[in-house]
Scaffold this motif. Sequence first.
Motif, PDB file in Angstrom:
ATOM      1  N   ILE A   1       0.852  -1.202   0.000  1.00  0.00           N
ATOM      2  CA  ILE A   1       0.000   0.000   0.000  1.00  0.00           C
ATOM      3  C   ILE A   1       0.878   1.239   0.000  1.00  0.00           C
ATOM      4  O   ILE A   1       0.639   2.209  -0.719  1.00  0.00           O
ATOM      5  CB  ILE A   1      -0.932  -0.019   1.225  1.00  0.00           C
ATOM      6  CG1 ILE A   1      -1.917  -1.172   1.132  1.00  0.00           C
ATOM      7  CG2 ILE A   1      -1.685   1.292   1.351  1.00  0.00           C
ATOM      8  CD1 ILE A   1      -2.795  -1.307   2.355  1.00  0.00           C
TER       9      ILE A   1
ATOM     10  N   ILE B   1       0.782   4.355  -2.702  1.00  0.00           N
ATOM     11  CA  ILE B   1       0.476   5.737  -2.309  1.00  0.00           C
ATOM     12  C   ILE B   1       1.637   6.655  -2.662  1.00  0.00           C
ATOM     13  O   ILE B   1       1.439   7.789  -3.107  1.00  0.00           O
ATOM     14  CB  ILE B   1       0.140   5.775  -0.814  1.00  0.00           C
ATOM     15  CG1 ILE B   1      -1.234   5.162  -0.622  1.00  0.00           C
ATOM     16  CG2 ILE B   1       0.164   7.188  -0.285  1.00  0.00           C
ATOM     17  CD1 ILE B   1      -1.680   5.070   0.782  1.00  0.00           C
TER      18      ILE B   1
ATOM     19  N   LEU C   1      -6.526  10.647   0.796  1.00  0.00           N
ATOM     20  CA  LEU C   1      -5.912   9.558   1.573  1.00  0.00           C
ATOM     21  C   LEU C   1      -6.594   9.418   2.917  1.00  0.00           C
ATOM     22  O   LEU C   1      -6.875   8.302   3.388  1.00  0.00           O
ATOM     23  CB  LEU C   1      -4.422   9.840   1.743  1.00  0.00           C
ATOM     24  CG  LEU C   1      -3.584   9.625   0.474  1.00  0.00           C
ATOM     25  CD1 LEU C   1      -2.124   9.920   0.765  1.00  0.00           C
ATOM     26  CD2 LEU C   1      -3.760   8.215  -0.033  1.00  0.00           C
ATOM     27  N   LYS C   2      -6.917  10.536   3.570  1.00  0.00           N
ATOM     28  CA  LYS C   2      -7.606  10.446   4.869  1.00  0.00           C
ATOM     29  C   LYS C   2      -8.944   9.741   4.708  1.00  0.00           C
ATOM     30  O   LYS C   2      -9.316   8.867   5.491  1.00  0.00           O
ATOM     31  CB  LYS C   2      -7.820  11.859   5.416  1.00  0.00           C
ATOM     32  CG  LYS C   2      -6.600  12.462   6.065  1.00  0.00           C
ATOM     33  CD  LYS C   2      -7.008  13.578   7.035  1.00  0.00           C
ATOM     34  CE  LYS C   2      -5.786  14.297   7.570  1.00  0.00           C
ATOM     35  NZ  LYS C   2      -5.473  15.535   6.814  1.00  0.00           N
TER      36      LYS C   2
ATOM     37  N   ILE D   1      -9.798   7.605   2.456  1.00  0.00           N
ATOM     38  CA  ILE D   1      -9.576   6.164   2.236  1.00  0.00           C
ATOM     39  C   ILE D   1      -9.269   5.485   3.558  1.00  0.00           C
ATOM     40  O   ILE D   1      -9.804   4.417   3.890  1.00  0.00           O
ATOM     41  CB  ILE D   1      -8.423   5.961   1.233  1.00  0.00           C
ATOM     42  CG1 ILE D   1      -8.835   6.465  -0.143  1.00  0.00           C
ATOM     43  CG2 ILE D   1      -8.037   4.493   1.160  1.00  0.00           C
ATOM     44  CD1 ILE D   1      -7.709   6.462  -1.133  1.00  0.00           C
ATOM     45  N   GLY D   2      -8.440   6.142   4.386  1.00  0.00           N
ATOM     46  CA  GLY D   2      -8.107   5.543   5.683  1.00  0.00           C
ATOM     47  C   GLY D   2      -9.337   5.367   6.554  1.00  0.00           C
ATOM     48  O   GLY D   2      -9.589   4.289   7.108  1.00  0.00           O
ATOM     49  N   ILE D   3     -10.162   6.422   6.641  1.00  0.00           N
ATOM     50  CA  ILE D   3     -11.369   6.337   7.475  1.00  0.00           C
ATOM     51  C   ILE D   3     -12.282   5.254   6.938  1.00  0.00           C
ATOM     52  O   ILE D   3     -12.812   4.413   7.683  1.00  0.00           O
ATOM     53  CB  ILE D   3     -12.092   7.698   7.491  1.00  0.00           C
ATOM     54  CG1 ILE D   3     -11.296   8.721   8.281  1.00  0.00           C
ATOM     55  CG2 ILE D   3     -13.487   7.547   8.080  1.00  0.00           C
ATOM     56  CD1 ILE D   3     -11.919  10.087   8.303  1.00  0.00           C
TER      57      ILE D   3
ATOM     58  N   TYR E   1     -11.532   2.663   5.237  1.00  0.00           N
ATOM     59  CA  TYR E   1     -11.016   1.308   5.460  1.00  0.00           C
ATOM     60  C   TYR E   1     -11.227   0.878   6.905  1.00  0.00           C
ATOM     61  O   TYR E   1     -11.757  -0.206   7.180  1.00  0.00           O
ATOM     62  CB  TYR E   1      -9.531   1.199   5.094  1.00  0.00           C
ATOM     63  CG  TYR E   1      -9.037  -0.162   5.476  1.00  0.00           C
ATOM     64  CD1 TYR E   1      -8.296  -0.346   6.627  1.00  0.00           C
ATOM     65  CD2 TYR E   1      -9.435  -1.282   4.752  1.00  0.00           C
ATOM     66  CE1 TYR E   1      -7.926  -1.598   7.021  1.00  0.00           C
ATOM     67  CE2 TYR E   1      -9.069  -2.541   5.152  1.00  0.00           C
ATOM     68  CZ  TYR E   1      -8.315  -2.697   6.289  1.00  0.00           C
ATOM     69  OH  TYR E   1      -7.966  -3.945   6.688  1.00  0.00           O
ATOM     70  N   ILE E   2     -10.858   1.723   7.863  1.00  0.00           N
ATOM     71  CA  ILE E   2     -10.980   1.312   9.265  1.00  0.00           C
ATOM     72  C   ILE E   2     -12.450   1.111   9.614  1.00  0.00           C
ATOM     73  O   ILE E   2     -12.839   0.125  10.252  1.00  0.00           O
ATOM     74  CB  ILE E   2     -10.346   2.384  10.185  1.00  0.00           C
ATOM     75  CG1 ILE E   2      -8.848   2.440   9.960  1.00  0.00           C
ATOM     76  CG2 ILE E   2     -10.644   2.078  11.630  1.00  0.00           C
ATOM     77  CD1 ILE E   2      -8.140   3.408  10.861  1.00  0.00           C
TER      78      ILE E   2
END
Lengths: 131, 64
Positions: A50, A54, A75-76, A78-80, A82-83
Amino acid sequence: MEALEIIQIVGLGLIGTIFTMIIKNYKPELALQLSLVISLIIFILMIGRIVVVIDVMRELASRANIDLIYINTILKVIGIAYIGEFGAQICRDAGEGIIASKIEFASKVLIMILGIPIMLAILDSIMQLLP
Amino acid sequence: MDIDLVFKIAGLGIFISVFNMVLKQANKEEQAQMLTLVGVIIVLMVIIQLINQLFTSIRTIFGF
């Protein structure tokens, strides 16, 4: 070389599933924890890939001199996402559909909040276009 | 570190369920419940370390 990764991961997943089935009818809570551990391990194995993706994305964005704020926001988000998805799937797998839908609702709200500045920027640029 | 973690936890789970059956035969119900609790807590400690690793890596990757 990458083909070997997927074989390792599928093997781990299958073995883990078999163990989870064994434990499930004796200790369902331990079975859930085992499936949680397996999904965490698979993600940790994939972190290196990953990061590479990125970095390439950031490189392309800086070359096309797109503003960094947008990339960071994406990116933020995508992170939120995903979690939130990770937590919701674990809860749904344990049979707690209610908690899972609440987690998804919360992640949607957080993503909306992150998206607001970009929407405002778009609206401003549209307003400038209008005569 | 990763793969044998799965086997460790699976082995722990199987051992606990077998040991629980033995305790039930010896009609020591409360010990069996305590043993289940201990097993869950041990696995929880492992999970907490992994989740911590997951969240720190996501934080660094996605620039939280």
